[in-house]
Design a protein around this motif. Structure first.
Motif, PDB file in Angstrom:
ATOM      1  N   PRO A  98       0.830  -1.202   0.000  1.00 31.85           N
ATOM      2  CA  PRO A  98       0.000   0.000   0.000  1.00 31.85           C
ATOM      3  C   PRO A  98       0.869   1.258   0.000  1.00 31.85           C
ATOM      4  CG  PRO A  98      -0.615  -1.507   1.782  1.00 31.85           C
ATOM      5  CD  PRO A  98       0.690  -1.976   1.229  1.00 31.85           C
ATOM      6  N   PRO A  99       0.260   2.420  -0.221  1.00 28.65           N
ATOM      7  CA  PRO A  99       1.023   3.658  -0.081  1.00 28.65           C
ATOM      8  C   PRO A  99       1.696   3.718   1.295  1.00 28.65           C
ATOM      9  CG  PRO A  99      -1.127   4.110  -1.032  1.00 28.65           C
ATOM     10  CD  PRO A  99      -1.135   2.674  -0.622  1.00 28.65           C
ATOM     11  N   VAL A 100       2.920   4.203   1.323  1.00 29.00           N
ATOM     12  CA  VAL A 100       3.709   4.244   2.550  1.00 29.00           C
ATOM     13  C   VAL A 100       3.636   5.636   3.173  1.00 29.00           C
ATOM     14  CG1 VAL A 100       6.074   4.150   3.459  1.00 29.00           C
ATOM     15  CG2 VAL A 100       5.286   2.398   1.855  1.00 29.00           C
ATOM     16  N   PHE A 101       3.545   5.669   4.496  1.00 26.32           N
ATOM     17  CA  PHE A 101       3.807   6.876   5.270  1.00 26.32           C
ATOM     18  C   PHE A 101       5.022   6.593   6.150  1.00 26.32           C
ATOM     19  CE2 PHE A 101      -0.264   8.378   4.001  1.00 26.32           C
ATOM     20  CZ  PHE A 101      -0.311   9.744   4.288  1.00 26.32           C
ATOM     21  N   ILE A 102       5.954   7.531   6.222  1.00 24.78           N
ATOM     22  CA  ILE A 102       7.011   7.441   7.221  1.00 24.78           C
ATOM     23  C   ILE A 102       6.374   7.928   8.514  1.00 24.78           C
ATOM     24  CG2 ILE A 102       9.341   8.099   7.881  1.00 24.78           C
ATOM     25  CD1 ILE A 102       9.053   6.498   5.207  1.00 24.78           C
ATOM     26  N   THR A 103       6.013   7.004   9.396  1.00 18.72           N
ATOM     27  CA  THR A 103       5.257   7.360  10.599  1.00 18.72           C
ATOM     28  C   THR A 103       6.154   7.756  11.761  1.00 18.72           C
ATOM     29  OG1 THR A 103       4.970   4.940  10.749  1.00 18.72           O
ATOM     30  CG2 THR A 103       3.039   6.239  10.185  1.00 18.72           C
ATOM     31  N   GLU A 104       7.451   7.449  11.664  1.00 19.90           N
ATOM     32  CA  GLU A 104       8.432   7.954  12.614  1.00 19.90           C
ATOM     33  C   GLU A 104       9.785   8.045  11.937  1.00 19.90           C
ATOM     34  OE1 GLU A 104       8.966   6.003  16.389  1.00 19.90           O
ATOM     35  OE2 GLU A 104       6.811   5.666  16.654  1.00 19.90           O
ATOM     36  N   ASN A 105      10.466   9.157  12.163  1.00 17.51           N
ATOM     37  CA  ASN A 105      11.873   9.299  11.820  1.00 17.51           C
ATOM     38  C   ASN A 105      12.389  10.526  12.565  1.00 17.51           C
ATOM     39  OD1 ASN A 105      13.850  10.709   9.301  1.00 17.51           O
ATOM     40  ND2 ASN A 105      14.411   8.805  10.304  1.00 17.51           N
ATOM     41  N   GLY A 106      13.491  10.371  13.249  1.00 13.60           N
ATOM     42  CA  GLY A 106      14.021  11.487  14.009  1.00 13.60           C
ATOM     43  C   GLY A 106      15.269  11.074  14.755  1.00 13.60           C
ATOM     44  N   ALA A 107      15.800  11.993  15.547  1.00 13.39           N
ATOM     45  CA  ALA A 107      17.078  11.753  16.199  1.00 13.39           C
ATOM     46  C   ALA A 107      17.128  12.435  17.553  1.00 13.39           C
ATOM     47  CB  ALA A 107      18.219  12.277  15.325  1.00 13.39           C
ATOM     48  N   SER A 108      17.807  11.777  18.498  1.00 16.42           N
ATOM     49  CA  SER A 108      18.052  12.383  19.800  1.00 16.42           C
ATOM     50  C   SER A 108      19.409  13.065  19.803  1.00 16.42           C
ATOM     51  CB  SER A 108      18.015  11.320  20.905  1.00 16.42           C
ATOM     52  OG  SER A 108      18.449  11.888  22.129  1.00 16.42           O
ATOM     53  N   PHE A 109      19.375  14.351  20.076  1.00 16.53           N
ATOM     54  CA  PHE A 109      20.591  15.108  20.358  1.00 16.53           C
ATOM     55  C   PHE A 109      20.379  15.813  21.698  1.00 16.53           C
ATOM     56  CE2 PHE A 109      20.515  14.955  15.644  1.00 16.53           C
ATOM     57  CZ  PHE A 109      21.696  14.255  15.444  1.00 16.53           C
ATOM     58  N   HIS A 110      21.433  15.894  22.483  1.00 21.44           N
ATOM     59  CA  HIS A 110      21.314  16.451  23.823  1.00 21.44           C
ATOM     60  C   HIS A 110      21.366  17.977  23.748  1.00 21.44           C
ATOM     61  CE1 HIS A 110      22.889  12.357  25.567  1.00 21.44           C
ATOM     62  NE2 HIS A 110      21.706  12.266  24.987  1.00 21.44           N
ATOM     63  N   ASP A 111      20.281  18.526  23.244  1.00 12.95           N
ATOM     64  CA  ASP A 111      20.208  19.955  22.987  1.00 12.95           C
ATOM     65  C   ASP A 111      20.399  20.759  24.272  1.00 12.95           C
ATOM     66  OD1 ASP A 111      19.302  19.320  20.286  1.00 12.95           O
ATOM     67  OD2 ASP A 111      17.367  18.876  21.212  1.00 12.95           O
ATOM     68  N   ALA A 112      21.075  21.884  24.137  1.00 13.99           N
ATOM     69  CA  ALA A 112      21.200  22.802  25.261  1.00 13.99           C
ATOM     70  C   ALA A 112      19.862  23.478  25.523  1.00 13.99           C
ATOM     71  CB  ALA A 112      22.263  23.855  24.943  1.00 13.99           C
ATOM     72  N   ASP A 113      19.714  23.987  26.719  1.00 13.20           N
ATOM     73  CA  ASP A 113      18.525  24.776  27.038  1.00 13.20           C
ATOM     74  C   ASP A 113      18.526  26.057  26.212  1.00 13.20           C
ATOM     75  OD1 ASP A 113      17.703  22.902  28.906  1.00 13.20           O
ATOM     76  OD2 ASP A 113      18.712  23.909  30.579  1.00 13.20           O
ATOM     77  N   PRO A 114      17.374  26.733  26.115  1.00 15.11           N
ATOM     78  CA  PRO A 114      17.342  27.989  25.365  1.00 15.11           C
ATOM     79  C   PRO A 114      18.429  28.950  25.841  1.00 15.11           C
ATOM     80  CG  PRO A 114      15.119  27.313  25.962  1.00 15.11           C
ATOM     81  CD  PRO A 114      16.042  26.368  26.651  1.00 15.11           C
ATOM     82  N   GLY A 115      19.095  29.576  24.864  1.00 17.75           N
ATOM     83  CA  GLY A 115      20.175  30.492  25.191  1.00 17.75           C
ATOM     84  C   GLY A 115      19.674  31.899  25.467  1.00 17.75           C
ATOM     85  N   ARG A 159      16.488  30.948  21.976  1.00 26.56           N
ATOM     86  CA  ARG A 159      16.402  29.908  20.949  1.00 26.56           C
ATOM     87  C   ARG A 159      17.170  28.657  21.371  1.00 26.56           C
ATOM     88  NH1 ARG A 159      14.906  32.274  15.851  1.00 26.56           N
ATOM     89  NH2 ARG A 159      15.061  30.162  14.984  1.00 26.56           N
ATOM     90  N   VAL A 160      16.753  27.529  20.788  1.00 21.43           N
ATOM     91  CA  VAL A 160      17.466  26.260  20.942  1.00 21.43           C
ATOM     92  C   VAL A 160      18.072  25.939  19.590  1.00 21.43           C
ATOM     93  CG1 VAL A 160      17.294  23.810  21.467  1.00 21.43           C
ATOM     94  CG2 VAL A 160      15.901  25.454  22.742  1.00 21.43           C
ATOM     95  N   HIS A 161      19.380  26.000  19.515  1.00 20.45           N
ATOM     96  CA  HIS A 161      20.072  25.833  18.234  1.00 20.45           C
ATOM     97  C   HIS A 161      20.462  24.359  18.076  1.00 20.45           C
ATOM     98  CE1 HIS A 161      20.094  30.150  17.890  1.00 20.45           C
ATOM     99  NE2 HIS A 161      20.702  30.262  19.059  1.00 20.45           N
ATOM    100  N   ASP A 162      19.745  23.658  17.207  1.00 18.76           N
ATOM    101  CA  ASP A 162      19.965  22.209  17.027  1.00 18.76           C
ATOM    102  C   ASP A 162      20.285  21.912  15.564  1.00 18.76           C
ATOM    103  OD1 ASP A 162      17.321  22.851  16.305  1.00 18.76           O
ATOM    104  OD2 ASP A 162      16.565  20.874  16.827  1.00 18.76           O
ATOM    105  N   GLU A 163      21.429  22.426  15.127  1.00 13.72           N
ATOM    106  CA  GLU A 163      21.817  22.293  13.722  1.00 13.72           C
ATOM    107  C   GLU A 163      21.961  20.836  13.297  1.00 13.72           C
ATOM    108  OE1 GLU A 163      23.368  24.159  15.950  1.00 13.72           O
ATOM    109  OE2 GLU A 163      23.179  26.248  15.275  1.00 13.72           O
TER     110      GLU A 163
END
Length: 451
Positions: A349-366, A370-374
């Protein structure tokens, strides 16, 4: 600047109930297997739990406005089975109404790992009756919400839930059954088939499932490594997709191990392979496997350790970069698994990407707020381009959902791992959109302008 997708391609974000809702005992909600697991001590980093999580139960209106502000069309969330069992459907009435009022399409998942403890006490997914209890639960939800919710996902990552929670002991309910866990997988598949039947009966517009998939490669061309990788892929990929999309298990060992035989198994498989309107794919990283080498230490290669008595062992995937969770960043693996699914299942059937992502230990807002998560922006850009490559190769992919909308309780990793596009201060619970949130918004705007 941005990858482009066909007209009608849908963007979304995903969450799950236990990871965000909190309100653990409000309105009579009983415990789930995760409440039990997290109260056991030593099972989750720092002894953390989801009793409060990020308090989405009380803050859902703010969260939905933030999600909608990113310009996405769809919001994938899940229901808490123990909460529904306690009769607290009013929360989901309010949630669904708020989602729709914000201009989003609700795409709920029926089951995202939070089995009521009372069902685990009678055998959990090792008990065939649990599949029928999920069908009853599905009926309750669709009768209450089916006038507004038209698009449904039955189960989330049955392979991971079976492997981590039933074969191993790293997730709830921590059974540690090894290959004896195969009946838990079969009963989840049966629950999926029964849920599809219930949803169709009550007029659902679209029905799908969310399955984690990943390429599995042998460490060498040696026959023993190829055989080990093939078996691992059959157990973790195809044991769950073959019954749904082909109507059978990938090999006789697995078929014999699911605990149901003969005519009953044939009837189950006929139900499990009910037509789907879309097939959800969750992708994070590929896996490399070899036949076990005597005396070699394989601990720490994957998020969970494979027992040493299994006929396969993981080795590190070669990757120039890893997430802060230690997962290899291999965008081409997403293209590869999508093409593999297309080739393995001619009627996919047609596909949906239902999850994709990454954990990075982002700093708190500066100081700029802003939270800079390049690194997350680079990750999402590369994986969206991998989806575009799969579409160019002839795979029909109709949408992409980021995991996750918000930083949350990340199962056995507690609150250390941050997957969200929206930063959450776990002390104050303040929400702050990250730079990746604004990047995703701009990508969606550019896509709309391009189409």
């Amino acid at each position: 600047m941005y990858p482009q997708f066909p007209p009608g391609f849908r963007f979304g974000m995903s969450t799950s109930a236990y990871q965000i809702e909190g309100a653990a005992s409000l309105a009579g909600k009983g415990p789930s297997i995760w409440d039990t697991f997290t109260s056991g001590g030593g099972t989750v980093r720092h002894g953390q739990d989801g009793r409060v999580a990020i308090d989405h139960y009380h803050r859902f209106a703010e969260d939905i406005q933030l999600i909608a502000g990113a310009g996405v069309q769809d919001y994938r969330f899940s229901f808490s089975w123990p909460r529904v069992l306690a009769g607290d459907l009013g929360f989901y009435d309010r949630l669904v109404d708020t989602i729709i009022e914000a201009g989003l399409r609700p795409v709920p998942t029926l089951y995202h790992w939070d089995l009521p403890q009372e069902l685990e006490d009678t055998g959990g997914w090792m008990n065939r009756d649990t599949a029928h209890r999920l069908a009853d639960y599905t009926s309750t939800l669709v009768l209450r919400l089916g006038d507004r919710v038209r698009d449904w996902i039955t189960m989330n990552e049955m392979n991971v839930h079976t492997l981590y929670g039933y074969a191993l002991a790293d997730h709830a309910p921590a059974r540690g059954l090894g290959l004896g866990a195969l009946p838990a997988g079969h009963h989840q598949l049966l629950a999926h088939g029964l849920a599809v039947q219930v949803l169709r009966t009550h007029g659902a517009r679209t029905v799908g499932v969310a399955s984690q998939h990943f390429p599995v490669s042998p460490a060498t061309d040696a026959p023993e490594d190829v055989a080990a990788a093939t078996l691992f892929s059959e157990l973790t990929n195809w044991t769950f997709s073959d019954p749904i999309l082909l109507g059978d298990y990938p090999n006789e060992m697995i078929r014999a191990g699911v605990g149901t035989e003969g005519a009953q198994l044939d009837r189950d498989l006929e139900l499990i392979k009910a037509r789907l309107d879309f097939y959800g794919v969750n992708y994070y990283e590929p896996t490399m496997i070899e036949a076990p080498r005597a005396g070699k230490d394989y601990s720490g290669v994957l998020e969970v350790d494979i027992p040493t008595d299994m006929p396969f062992s993981p080795v590190p995937v070669k990757s120039d970069e890893r997430t802060d969770f230690g997962w290899a960043i291999v965008p081409a693996g997403l293209t590869e698994i999508l093409v593999t699914l297309r080739d393995r299942y001619p009627g996919l059937p047609p596909v949906f990407i239902t999850e994709n992502g990454a954990s990075f230990h982002d700093a708190d807002p500066g100081p700029d707020g802003r939270v800079h998560d390049e690194r997350r922006i680079a990750y999402l850009d590369a994986h969206l381009r991998a989806v575009a490559d799969a579409i160019t190769a002839g795979v029909r992919v109709d949408g992409y959902y980021v995991w996750s909308a918000l930083d949350n309780f990340e199962w056995a990793a507690g609150f250390d791992e941050r997957f969200g596009l929206i930063h959450v201060d776990f002390d104050t619970l303040k929400r702050t959109p990250k730079d990746s949130y604004f990047w995703y918004r701009d990508l969606i705007t550019a896509q709309s302008a391009g189409s």
